[in-house]
Design a protein around this motif. Sequence first.
Motif, PDB file in Angstrom:
ATOM      1  N   SER A  99     -50.715 -40.143  35.805  1.00 41.08           N
ATOM      2  CA  SER A  99     -49.416 -40.249  36.488  1.00 41.08           C
ATOM      3  C   SER A  99     -49.033 -41.706  36.702  1.00 41.08           C
ATOM      4  CB  SER A  99     -49.451 -39.529  37.836  1.00 41.08           C
ATOM      5  OG  SER A  99     -49.672 -38.161  37.655  1.00 41.08           O
ATOM      6  N   VAL A 100     -49.975 -42.515  37.129  1.00 40.74           N
ATOM      7  CA  VAL A 100     -49.700 -43.936  37.349  1.00 40.74           C
ATOM      8  C   VAL A 100     -49.328 -44.613  36.025  1.00 40.74           C
ATOM      9  CG1 VAL A 100     -50.778 -46.153  37.978  1.00 40.74           C
ATOM     10  CG2 VAL A 100     -51.082 -44.145  39.441  1.00 40.74           C
ATOM     11  N   LEU A 101     -50.090 -44.336  34.964  1.00 44.21           N
ATOM     12  CA  LEU A 101     -49.806 -44.961  33.668  1.00 44.21           C
ATOM     13  C   LEU A 101     -48.462 -44.521  33.096  1.00 44.21           C
ATOM     14  CD1 LEU A 101     -53.336 -44.848  32.003  1.00 44.21           C
ATOM     15  CD2 LEU A 101     -52.076 -46.880  32.761  1.00 44.21           C
ATOM     16  N   VAL A 102     -48.170 -43.237  33.163  1.00 44.44           N
ATOM     17  CA  VAL A 102     -46.886 -42.737  32.658  1.00 44.44           C
ATOM     18  C   VAL A 102     -45.746 -43.266  33.521  1.00 44.44           C
ATOM     19  CG1 VAL A 102     -45.491 -40.647  32.339  1.00 44.44           C
ATOM     20  CG2 VAL A 102     -47.810 -40.740  31.455  1.00 44.44           C
ATOM     21  N   GLY A 103     -45.965 -43.355  34.816  1.00 49.44           N
ATOM     22  CA  GLY A 103     -44.942 -43.902  35.702  1.00 49.44           C
ATOM     23  C   GLY A 103     -44.636 -45.355  35.407  1.00 49.44           C
ATOM     24  N   ILE A 104     -45.654 -46.172  35.283  1.00 49.79           N
ATOM     25  CA  ILE A 104     -45.462 -47.603  34.992  1.00 49.79           C
ATOM     26  C   ILE A 104     -44.823 -47.796  33.629  1.00 49.79           C
ATOM     27  CG2 ILE A 104     -46.669 -49.778  34.508  1.00 49.79           C
ATOM     28  CD1 ILE A 104     -48.688 -48.952  36.723  1.00 49.79           C
ATOM     29  N   SER A 105     -45.342 -47.107  32.619  1.00 47.47           N
ATOM     30  CA  SER A 105     -44.782 -47.286  31.277  1.00 47.47           C
ATOM     31  C   SER A 105     -43.362 -46.717  31.196  1.00 47.47           C
ATOM     32  CB  SER A 105     -45.687 -46.650  30.211  1.00 47.47           C
ATOM     33  OG  SER A 105     -45.869 -45.263  30.443  1.00 47.47           O
ATOM     34  N   GLY A 106     -43.080 -45.663  31.943  1.00 49.78           N
ATOM     35  CA  GLY A 106     -41.725 -45.112  31.973  1.00 49.78           C
ATOM     36  C   GLY A 106     -40.736 -46.086  32.579  1.00 49.78           C
ATOM     37  N   VAL A 107     -41.128 -46.741  33.660  1.00 52.51           N
ATOM     38  CA  VAL A 107     -40.265 -47.755  34.281  1.00 52.51           C
ATOM     39  C   VAL A 107     -40.059 -48.922  33.314  1.00 52.51           C
ATOM     40  CG1 VAL A 107     -40.146 -49.479  36.140  1.00 52.51           C
ATOM     41  CG2 VAL A 107     -40.793 -47.116  36.659  1.00 52.51           C
ATOM     42  N   MET A 108     -41.129 -49.332  32.646  1.00 52.06           N
ATOM     43  CA  MET A 108     -41.002 -50.420  31.673  1.00 52.06           C
ATOM     44  C   MET A 108     -40.038 -50.035  30.554  1.00 52.06           C
ATOM     45  SD  MET A 108     -44.933 -51.785  31.421  1.00 52.06           S
ATOM     46  CE  MET A 108     -44.559 -53.010  30.160  1.00 52.06           C
ATOM     47  N   MET A 109     -40.142 -48.801  30.077  1.00 46.14           N
ATOM     48  CA  MET A 109     -39.248 -48.360  29.006  1.00 46.14           C
ATOM     49  C   MET A 109     -37.804 -48.278  29.502  1.00 46.14           C
ATOM     50  SD  MET A 109     -41.722 -45.562  27.150  1.00 46.14           S
ATOM     51  CE  MET A 109     -40.424 -44.774  26.264  1.00 46.14           C
ATOM     52  N   PHE A 110     -37.608 -47.836  30.735  1.00 46.76           N
ATOM     53  CA  PHE A 110     -36.264 -47.752  31.298  1.00 46.76           C
ATOM     54  C   PHE A 110     -35.597 -49.127  31.307  1.00 46.76           C
ATOM     55  CE2 PHE A 110     -33.246 -47.943  34.810  1.00 46.76           C
ATOM     56  CZ  PHE A 110     -32.439 -46.857  34.515  1.00 46.76           C
ATOM     57  N   PHE A 111     -36.368 -50.152  31.645  1.00 42.00           N
ATOM     58  CA  PHE A 111     -35.831 -51.506  31.695  1.00 42.00           C
ATOM     59  C   PHE A 111     -36.034 -52.267  30.378  1.00 42.00           C
ATOM     60  CE2 PHE A 111     -36.256 -50.599  36.260  1.00 42.00           C
ATOM     61  CZ  PHE A 111     -34.959 -50.886  36.645  1.00 42.00           C
ATOM     62  N   HIS A 112     -36.453 -51.561  29.335  1.00 43.10           N
ATOM     63  CA  HIS A 112     -36.611 -52.134  27.993  1.00 43.10           C
ATOM     64  C   HIS A 112     -37.575 -53.317  27.992  1.00 43.10           C
ATOM     65  CE1 HIS A 112     -33.382 -49.527  26.640  1.00 43.10           C
ATOM     66  NE2 HIS A 112     -32.718 -49.888  27.713  1.00 43.10           N
ATOM     67  N   LEU A 113     -38.700 -53.153  28.663  1.00 38.96           N
ATOM     68  CA  LEU A 113     -39.728 -54.182  28.708  1.00 38.96           C
ATOM     69  C   LEU A 113     -40.916 -53.740  27.864  1.00 38.96           C
ATOM     70  CD1 LEU A 113     -39.645 -54.793  32.581  1.00 38.96           C
ATOM     71  CD2 LEU A 113     -38.550 -56.178  30.821  1.00 38.96           C
ATOM     72  N   GLY A 114     -41.132 -54.376  26.757  1.00 37.68           N
ATOM     73  CA  GLY A 114     -42.266 -54.070  25.898  1.00 37.68           C
ATOM     74  C   GLY A 114     -42.258 -52.665  25.327  1.00 37.68           C
ATOM     75  N   GLU A 115     -41.061 -52.147  25.035  1.00 37.32           N
ATOM     76  CA  GLU A 115     -40.950 -50.771  24.554  1.00 37.32           C
ATOM     77  C   GLU A 115     -41.830 -50.495  23.339  1.00 37.32           C
ATOM     78  OE1 GLU A 115     -36.862 -48.733  24.859  1.00 37.32           O
ATOM     79  OE2 GLU A 115     -36.448 -50.889  24.783  1.00 37.32           O
ATOM     80  N   GLY A 116     -41.782 -51.383  22.359  1.00 34.25           N
ATOM     81  CA  GLY A 116     -42.570 -51.175  21.146  1.00 34.25           C
ATOM     82  C   GLY A 116     -44.057 -51.148  21.427  1.00 34.25           C
ATOM     83  N   LEU A 117     -44.468 -51.920  22.401  1.00 33.99           N
ATOM     84  CA  LEU A 117     -45.876 -52.016  22.761  1.00 33.99           C
ATOM     85  C   LEU A 117     -46.374 -50.767  23.477  1.00 33.99           C
ATOM     86  CD1 LEU A 117     -48.399 -53.883  23.031  1.00 33.99           C
ATOM     87  CD2 LEU A 117     -47.431 -54.640  25.212  1.00 33.99           C
ATOM     88  N   ILE A 118     -45.545 -50.164  24.330  1.00 33.10           N
ATOM     89  CA  ILE A 118     -46.032 -49.091  25.195  1.00 33.10           C
ATOM     90  C   ILE A 118     -45.565 -47.688  24.831  1.00 33.10           C
ATOM     91  CG2 ILE A 118     -46.340 -50.594  27.189  1.00 33.10           C
ATOM     92  CD1 ILE A 118     -43.673 -49.412  28.239  1.00 33.10           C
ATOM     93  N   LYS A 119     -44.587 -47.558  23.940  1.00 33.97           N
ATOM     94  CA  LYS A 119     -44.006 -46.243  23.661  1.00 33.97           C
ATOM     95  C   LYS A 119     -45.057 -45.225  23.220  1.00 33.97           C
ATOM     96  CE  LYS A 119     -40.228 -43.997  21.158  1.00 33.97           C
ATOM     97  NZ  LYS A 119     -40.948 -42.857  20.656  1.00 33.97           N
TER      98      LYS A 119
END
Length: 164
Positions: free
Chosen positions: A21-41
């Motif tokens: 949950s923590v990992l999906v939450g953090i990566s989801g927020v990063m994707m929402f703000f387009h931060l490192g999308e290619g790295l974390i998708k």
Amino acid sequence: MSVQNTLALRRWATPLTIVTSVLVGISGVMMFFHLGEGLIKGMHEWIGLLMVAAVVTHIVVHVKPFKRHFSQRAALSVMFAVLLVSASLLDFGGGGSPMMAVIHSVEGAPITSLAELQQVSTQVLIDKLAAAGFTTVSEEMSLNHIAEQSQVHPKELIGIVFSE
């Protein structure tokens, strides 16, 4: 399911649910703000699948408390609200979600329109942006234009403009 099996599942289901949950939450927020999308998708998607398995196992282990939530008015209200908001973000007709249409309208509107929307002077918004380091802003510029000029994502500017 035996008590021994339930205890064995509980030992790993809850920690696995927490960490995924923590990992999906953090990566989801990063994707929402387009931060490192290619790295974390890819990580977000795979950990998301693992999270689904962890949540299902967690529900199996805690089935009685889980069922109890469906008889409590407050819990049902929260679930209904989340489902309603989620439905508003779906793209049924290929035209995009209504919520995203609003966000895109805000990003494309001139500062004067955003000031009117917030019932403040245009100068207040220009000052907010200047305080955040965006100094070459005119009242007819849109957040998209300012973001492009400054090489940031427009959502970052929305946060600045609509902050108290």
